[in-house]
Design a protein around this motif. Structure first.
Motif, PDB file in Angstrom:
ATOM      1  N   ALA A   1      -1.288  12.747  14.792  1.00 53.85           N
ATOM      2  CA  ALA A   1      -1.794  13.393  16.010  1.00 53.85           C
ATOM      3  C   ALA A   1      -1.718  12.384  17.150  1.00 53.85           C
ATOM      4  O   ALA A   1      -1.889  11.180  16.931  1.00 53.85           O
ATOM      5  N   LYS A   2      -1.484  12.877  18.336  1.00 55.52           N
ATOM      6  CA  LYS A   2      -1.366  11.996  19.509  1.00 55.52           C
ATOM      7  C   LYS A   2      -2.643  11.211  19.772  1.00 55.52           C
ATOM      8  O   LYS A   2      -2.599  10.081  20.213  1.00 55.52           O
ATOM      9  N   TRP A   3      -3.796  11.811  19.489  1.00 52.24           N
ATOM     10  CA  TRP A   3      -5.091  11.193  19.803  1.00 52.24           C
ATOM     11  C   TRP A   3      -5.550  10.199  18.731  1.00 52.24           C
ATOM     12  O   TRP A   3      -6.546   9.517  18.901  1.00 52.24           O
ATOM     13  N   CYS A   4      -4.830  10.099  17.622  1.00 50.17           N
ATOM     14  CA  CYS A   4      -5.255   9.301  16.462  1.00 50.17           C
ATOM     15  C   CYS A   4      -4.796   7.845  16.586  1.00 50.17           C
ATOM     16  O   CYS A   4      -3.616   7.559  16.421  1.00 50.17           O
TER      17      CYS A   4
ATOM     18  N   ASP B   1      -2.613  18.868  14.989  1.00 49.99           N
ATOM     19  CA  ASP B   1      -3.280  19.862  15.827  1.00 49.99           C
ATOM     20  C   ASP B   1      -2.445  21.129  15.998  1.00 49.99           C
ATOM     21  O   ASP B   1      -2.980  22.226  16.074  1.00 49.99           O
ATOM     22  N   GLN B   2      -1.137  20.962  16.038  1.00 48.99           N
ATOM     23  CA  GLN B   2      -0.245  22.109  16.192  1.00 48.99           C
ATOM     24  C   GLN B   2      -0.086  22.875  14.877  1.00 48.99           C
ATOM     25  O   GLN B   2       0.127  24.085  14.887  1.00 48.99           O
ATOM     26  N   PHE B   3      -0.187  22.168  13.741  1.00 49.05           N
ATOM     27  CA  PHE B   3       0.063  22.775  12.435  1.00 49.05           C
ATOM     28  C   PHE B   3      -1.125  22.573  11.498  1.00 49.05           C
ATOM     29  O   PHE B   3      -0.968  22.154  10.355  1.00 49.05           O
ATOM     30  N   ILE B   4      -2.316  22.891  11.969  1.00 46.55           N
ATOM     31  CA  ILE B   4      -3.527  22.675  11.181  1.00 46.55           C
ATOM     32  C   ILE B   4      -3.514  23.493   9.892  1.00 46.55           C
ATOM     33  O   ILE B   4      -3.943  23.012   8.838  1.00 46.55           O
TER      34      ILE B   4
ATOM     35  N   CYS C   1      -1.399  21.753   7.401  1.00 42.23           N
ATOM     36  CA  CYS C   1      -2.122  20.587   6.878  1.00 42.23           C
ATOM     37  C   CYS C   1      -3.103  21.009   5.791  1.00 42.23           C
ATOM     38  O   CYS C   1      -3.184  20.364   4.739  1.00 42.23           O
ATOM     39  N   ILE C   2      -3.816  22.080   6.031  1.00 46.74           N
ATOM     40  CA  ILE C   2      -4.762  22.575   5.028  1.00 46.74           C
ATOM     41  C   ILE C   2      -4.010  22.989   3.772  1.00 46.74           C
ATOM     42  O   ILE C   2      -4.395  22.616   2.656  1.00 46.74           O
ATOM     43  N   ASP C   3      -2.897  23.735   3.942  1.00 48.72           N
ATOM     44  CA  ASP C   3      -2.095  24.168   2.794  1.00 48.72           C
ATOM     45  C   ASP C   3      -1.566  22.985   1.987  1.00 48.72           C
ATOM     46  O   ASP C   3      -1.448  23.068   0.763  1.00 48.72           O
ATOM     47  N   GLN C   4      -1.254  21.897   2.671  1.00 52.99           N
ATOM     48  CA  GLN C   4      -0.678  20.724   2.004  1.00 52.99           C
ATOM     49  C   GLN C   4      -1.740  19.708   1.570  1.00 52.99           C
ATOM     50  O   GLN C   4      -1.396  18.658   1.034  1.00 52.99           O
ATOM     51  N   GLY C   5      -3.017  20.006   1.804  1.00 58.30           N
ATOM     52  CA  GLY C   5      -4.079  19.093   1.385  1.00 58.30           C
ATOM     53  C   GLY C   5      -4.170  17.839   2.228  1.00 58.30           C
ATOM     54  O   GLY C   5      -4.576  16.777   1.741  1.00 58.30           O
ATOM     55  N   ILE C   6      -3.819  17.955   3.504  1.00 60.39           N
ATOM     56  CA  ILE C   6      -3.890  16.819   4.422  1.00 60.39           C
ATOM     57  C   ILE C   6      -5.234  16.874   5.136  1.00 60.39           C
ATOM     58  O   ILE C   6      -5.442  17.698   6.017  1.00 60.39           O
ATOM     59  N   PHE C   7      -6.135  15.995   4.732  1.00 59.55           N
ATOM     60  CA  PHE C   7      -7.465  15.966   5.343  1.00 59.55           C
ATOM     61  C   PHE C   7      -7.723  14.658   6.064  1.00 59.55           C
ATOM     62  O   PHE C   7      -8.805  14.416   6.561  1.00 59.55           O
ATOM     63  N   GLY C   8      -6.720  13.807   6.112  1.00 60.44           N
ATOM     64  CA  GLY C   8      -6.801  12.556   6.847  1.00 60.44           C
ATOM     65  C   GLY C   8      -5.424  12.208   7.365  1.00 60.44           C
ATOM     66  O   GLY C   8      -4.418  12.548   6.743  1.00 60.44           O
TER      67      GLY C   8
END
Length: 105
Positions: free
Chosen positions: A25-28, A56-59, A62-69
């Motif tokens: 993410a740009k803000w990270c 942020d664009q593909f939340i 991210c959830i489907d792929q288990g990306i929580f960080g």
């Protein structure tokens, strides 16, 4: 590094060939620690297509792929997940190299 534009593009890239998706993410601030090394990493591991995924664009993706960080990396080879480096921690160039070296050739 190319930017993911759509879920359809994600599925096409995932299913055809070798692809590493970098979730960011740009803000990270932790995501940008690896930025100066991305060109070198892409050159070193050019068997893989490298794709940046904006969290942020593909939340939902991210959830489907288990990306929580973020930043996090998932590698696919012709539709099969072959590796993941997923955590909330900052990633160093050496850690990404270790991840990539552990992928099947």
């Amino acid at each position: 590094m190319q930017q993911l534009q759509s879920i359809e593009q994600f599925n096409e890239l995932k299913d055809n060939g070798k692809t590493v998706f970098m979730f960011t993410a740009k803000w990270c601030p932790d995501c940008h620690v690896i930025d100066p090394h991305l060109d070198e990493l892409q050159e070193q591991y050019k068997d893989y297509v490298w794709v940046s995924v904006d969290r942020d664009q593909f939340i939902d993706l991210c959830i489907d792929q288990g990306i929580f960080g973020i930043p996090s990396f998932i590698a696919f080879d012709r539709g099969e997940e072959v590796g993941r480096f997923v955590s909330k921690d900052r990633k160093t160039k050496e850690e990404v190299q270790t991840f990539m070296n552990g992928l099947p050739s």
